[in-house]
Design an enzyme around this catalytic site. Structure first.
Site, PDB file in Angstrom:
ATOM      1  N   GLY A  44      59.693  66.921   2.862  1.00 32.70           N
ATOM      2  CA  GLY A  44      60.480  66.059   3.741  1.00 32.70           C
ATOM      3  C   GLY A  44      61.864  66.649   3.909  1.00 32.70           C
ATOM      4  O   GLY A  44      62.386  67.301   2.990  1.00 32.70           O
ATOM      5  N   GLN A  87      70.741  66.683   5.924  1.00 27.27           N
ATOM      6  CA  GLN A  87      70.601  67.792   4.961  1.00 27.27           C
ATOM      7  C   GLN A  87      70.824  69.164   5.607  1.00 27.27           C
ATOM      8  O   GLN A  87      70.979  70.155   4.910  1.00 27.27           O
ATOM      9  CB  GLN A  87      69.214  67.763   4.310  1.00 27.27           C
ATOM     10  CG  GLN A  87      69.006  66.548   3.438  1.00 27.27           C
ATOM     11  CD  GLN A  87      67.653  66.597   2.769  1.00 27.27           C
ATOM     12  OE1 GLN A  87      66.654  66.234   3.364  1.00 27.27           O
ATOM     13  NE2 GLN A  87      67.606  67.100   1.538  1.00 27.27           N
ATOM     14  N   CYS A 119      64.631  66.624  -4.322  1.00 30.87           N
ATOM     15  CA  CYS A 119      65.339  66.590  -3.038  1.00 30.87           C
ATOM     16  C   CYS A 119      65.889  67.993  -2.786  1.00 30.87           C
ATOM     17  O   CYS A 119      66.467  68.592  -3.694  1.00 30.87           O
ATOM     18  CB  CYS A 119      66.476  65.577  -3.111  1.00 30.87           C
ATOM     19  SG  CYS A 119      67.436  65.474  -1.587  1.00 30.87           S
ATOM     20  N   LEU A 120      65.716  68.504  -1.580  1.00 34.73           N
ATOM     21  CA  LEU A 120      66.186  69.872  -1.290  1.00 34.73           C
ATOM     22  C   LEU A 120      67.708  69.999  -1.413  1.00 34.73           C
ATOM     23  O   LEU A 120      68.210  71.102  -1.575  1.00 34.73           O
ATOM     24  CB  LEU A 120      65.722  70.317   0.103  1.00 34.73           C
ATOM     25  CG  LEU A 120      64.203  70.484   0.266  1.00 34.73           C
ATOM     26  CD1 LEU A 120      63.861  70.832   1.716  1.00 34.73           C
ATOM     27  CD2 LEU A 120      63.646  71.540  -0.681  1.00 34.73           C
ATOM     28  N   HIS A 152      62.458  57.864   0.781  1.00 35.64           N
ATOM     29  CA  HIS A 152      63.467  58.868   0.421  1.00 35.64           C
ATOM     30  C   HIS A 152      64.166  59.403   1.688  1.00 35.64           C
ATOM     31  O   HIS A 152      65.394  59.494   1.731  1.00 35.64           O
ATOM     32  CB  HIS A 152      62.779  60.014  -0.344  1.00 35.64           C
ATOM     33  CG  HIS A 152      63.690  61.106  -0.795  1.00 35.64           C
ATOM     34  ND1 HIS A 152      63.961  61.366  -2.122  1.00 35.64           N
ATOM     35  CD2 HIS A 152      64.391  62.037  -0.096  1.00 35.64           C
ATOM     36  CE1 HIS A 152      64.792  62.392  -2.211  1.00 35.64           C
ATOM     37  NE2 HIS A 152      65.074  62.821  -0.989  1.00 35.64           N
ATOM     38  N   GLU A 153      63.379  59.727   2.710  1.00 31.71           N
ATOM     39  CA  GLU A 153      63.966  60.325   3.927  1.00 31.71           C
ATOM     40  C   GLU A 153      64.756  59.305   4.735  1.00 31.71           C
ATOM     41  O   GLU A 153      65.831  59.616   5.257  1.00 31.71           O
ATOM     42  CB  GLU A 153      62.880  60.975   4.790  1.00 31.71           C
ATOM     43  CG  GLU A 153      62.107  62.112   4.108  1.00 31.71           C
ATOM     44  CD  GLU A 153      62.986  63.163   3.445  1.00 31.71           C
ATOM     45  OE1 GLU A 153      64.092  63.441   3.948  1.00 31.71           O
ATOM     46  OE2 GLU A 153      62.574  63.706   2.402  1.00 31.71           O
ATOM     47  N   HIS A 207      68.091  58.907   3.331  1.00 31.91           N
ATOM     48  CA  HIS A 207      69.028  59.970   3.735  1.00 31.91           C
ATOM     49  C   HIS A 207      69.758  59.600   5.031  1.00 31.91           C
ATOM     50  O   HIS A 207      70.939  59.902   5.195  1.00 31.91           O
ATOM     51  CB  HIS A 207      68.273  61.281   3.998  1.00 31.91           C
ATOM     52  CG  HIS A 207      68.124  62.169   2.795  1.00 31.91           C
ATOM     53  ND1 HIS A 207      69.200  62.694   2.119  1.00 31.91           N
ATOM     54  CD2 HIS A 207      67.022  62.663   2.178  1.00 31.91           C
ATOM     55  CE1 HIS A 207      68.759  63.460   1.119  1.00 31.91           C
ATOM     56  NE2 HIS A 207      67.437  63.451   1.128  1.00 31.91           N
TER      57      HIS A 207
HETATM   58 NI    NI Z   1      66.116  64.427  -0.156  1.00 33.23          NI
END
Ligand code: NI
Length: 169
Positions: free
Chosen positions: A45, A50, A92-93, A134-135, A138
């Site tokens: 994701g 991000q 998470c990236l 989660h997304e 963000h």
């Molecule tokens: Ni994330």
């Protein structure tokens, strides 16, 4: 084109994204870049903040590019129903190498637009439900460390500060 993924504590990650109002080729090109960036980073994701774009756009692919049917584009998404609870590990990236358990709803229903502006609804359970939550978090400027206990969050923040001092973050 592979975009640069920003890491915590980049301020854009904590800002709510702006709603998307124009569904044009530029948007679709950006969505394609987001998939390319997510696959390169081996994520499932990725949200626009991000890659330092403060807009309500996220892409999800639980197969990480192996199954085209799992590609999901969510624009202006919202969770409209939630049910049950799960407590599983997330990453998470924007937090490389950090994995911690986070409490989420077991099932959610989301409503979103696709890259052509068409509204749709979709249910997700387990991993897909976690990815949705989660997304979409963000896009509200909410990061997964703020869904953990204060104790775990402080531990992670100390780890990040240490890595920053060592120049490895
Ligand atoms: Ni994330």
């Amino acid at each position: 084109m592979i975009l640069k993924v920003v890491k915590y504590p980049e301020p854009v990650l904590s800002q709510p994204g702006e709603p998307v109002t124009e569904f044009n080729d530029e948007l679709r090109e950006f969505v394609a870049d987001m998939f390319e960036t997510m696959y390169a980073a081996k994520g499932i994701g990725l949200a626009a903040p991000q890659v330092a774009v403060s807009k309500r756009i996220t892409v999800i692919d639980l197969s990480n590019g192996k199954d085209p049917e799992q590609k999901l584009v969510l624009i202006n998404p919202e969770v409209i129903a939630r049910e049950g609870r799960q407590y599983e590990e997330e990453g998470c990236l924007s937090f490389p190498d950090i994995h911690e358990k986070v409490q989420r709803a077991e099932k959610v229903t989301i409503r979103a637009q696709d890259e052509f502006g068409e509204w749709f609804e979709m249910d997700g359970e387990e991993l897909l439900s976690r990815a949705f939550q989660h997304e979409i978090d963000h896009l509200d400027g909410m990061l997964f460390i703020f869904r953990m206990s204060a104790l775990k969050r402080d531990m992670i923040l100390r780890r990040i500060r240490k890595a920053q001092r060592e120049g490895t973050w």
